[in-house]
Scaffold this motif. Structure first.
Motif, PDB file in Angstrom:
ATOM      1  N   THR A 127      -7.462  98.182  61.484  1.00  0.00           N
ATOM      2  CA  THR A 127      -7.710  99.604  61.700  1.00  0.00           C
ATOM      3  C   THR A 127      -9.094  99.827  62.294  1.00  0.00           C
ATOM      4  O   THR A 127      -9.268 100.627  63.229  1.00  0.00           O
ATOM      5  N   HIS A 128     -10.092  99.091  61.772  1.00  0.00           N
ATOM      6  CA  HIS A 128     -11.461  99.224  62.286  1.00  0.00           C
ATOM      7  C   HIS A 128     -11.534  98.823  63.761  1.00  0.00           C
ATOM      8  O   HIS A 128     -12.157  99.532  64.578  1.00  0.00           O
ATOM      9  N   GLN A 129     -10.927  97.713  64.124  1.00  0.00           N
ATOM     10  CA  GLN A 129     -10.969  97.259  65.510  1.00  0.00           C
ATOM     11  C   GLN A 129     -10.188  98.193  66.437  1.00  0.00           C
ATOM     12  O   GLN A 129     -10.586  98.433  67.571  1.00  0.00           O
ATOM     13  N   TYR A 132      -2.678  90.716  64.023  1.00  0.00           N
ATOM     14  CA  TYR A 132      -2.203  91.523  62.884  1.00  0.00           C
ATOM     15  C   TYR A 132      -0.699  91.378  62.653  1.00  0.00           C
ATOM     16  O   TYR A 132      -0.259  91.106  61.548  1.00  0.00           O
ATOM     17  N   GLU A 188      -5.347  94.726  57.036  1.00  0.00           N
ATOM     18  CA  GLU A 188      -5.107  96.069  57.558  1.00  0.00           C
ATOM     19  C   GLU A 188      -6.401  96.814  57.860  1.00  0.00           C
ATOM     20  O   GLU A 188      -6.524  97.488  58.880  1.00  0.00           O
ATOM     21  N   ASN A 189      -7.390  96.691  56.979  1.00  0.00           N
ATOM     22  CA  ASN A 189      -8.652  97.404  57.190  1.00  0.00           C
ATOM     23  C   ASN A 189      -9.369  96.913  58.444  1.00  0.00           C
ATOM     24  O   ASN A 189      -9.902  97.706  59.226  1.00  0.00           O
ATOM     25  N   ASN A 190      -9.421  95.599  58.628  1.00  0.00           N
ATOM     26  CA  ASN A 190     -10.058  95.029  59.815  1.00  0.00           C
ATOM     27  C   ASN A 190      -9.304  95.447  61.083  1.00  0.00           C
ATOM     28  O   ASN A 190      -9.911  95.788  62.105  1.00  0.00           O
ATOM     29  N   GLU A 232     -11.086 108.103  67.851  1.00  0.00           N
ATOM     30  CA  GLU A 232     -10.291 109.205  67.331  1.00  0.00           C
ATOM     31  C   GLU A 232     -10.410 110.406  68.266  1.00  0.00           C
ATOM     32  O   GLU A 232     -11.485 110.759  68.731  1.00  0.00           O
ATOM     33  N   MET A 272      -9.856 101.425  65.952  1.00  0.00           N
ATOM     34  CA  MET A 272     -10.676 102.630  66.101  1.00  0.00           C
ATOM     35  C   MET A 272     -11.804 102.404  67.110  1.00  0.00           C
ATOM     36  O   MET A 272     -12.197 103.322  67.817  1.00  0.00           O
ATOM     37  N   LYS A 273     -12.325 101.165  67.181  1.00  0.00           N
ATOM     38  CA  LYS A 273     -13.351 100.863  68.180  1.00  0.00           C
ATOM     39  C   LYS A 273     -12.756 100.908  69.588  1.00  0.00           C
ATOM     40  O   LYS A 273     -13.391 101.405  70.518  1.00  0.00           O
TER      41      LYS A 273
END
Length: 107
Positions: A86-88, A74, A82-84, A95, A90-91
């Motif tokens: 953020t998704h990775q 990144y 950015e979305n990918n 949260e 979060m995994k």
């Protein structure tokens, strides 16, 4: 007065030898001023070489950082959006999890 150096064997060294050498190198009242100037220049150039090597090592580390693959993708390579990212993230870090709950935490 004897100085004892301990590695694997003991060596008795007369400390006055070192004091005499030090005074001869840095005293201002000697006939060998050219010799002293050369030694001072050598010491200064050695110091500059050591500092230069340290700076080169720091530069190498700055140019070649050791970071996790996701961070590199990144921030350094810009190979993910950015979305990918953020998704990775979060995994990897759900949260509500505190930093001390992460597997690589040193806390």
């Amino acid at each position: 007065m004897a100085l004892q150096i301990v590695c694997k064997t003991s060596i008795d060294v007369d400390s006055s030898i070192f004091i005499e050498i030090w005074e001869n190198i840095f005293s201002m009242e000697s006939h060998s001023s050219v010799y002293k100037k050369r030694i001072r220049i050598f010491i200064l150039l050695s110091l500059i070489a050591v500092l230069g090597a340290f700076d080169a090592g720091v530069l190498w580390l700055a140019i070649h950082p050791q970071v996790p693959p996701l961070y590199r993708a990144y921030y350094l390579d810009h190979s993910i959006d950015e979305n990918n990212f953020t998704h990775q993230m979060m995994k990897q870090h759900p949260e509500g999890a505190s930093p001390s709950d992460t597997p690589d935490s040193k806390l």
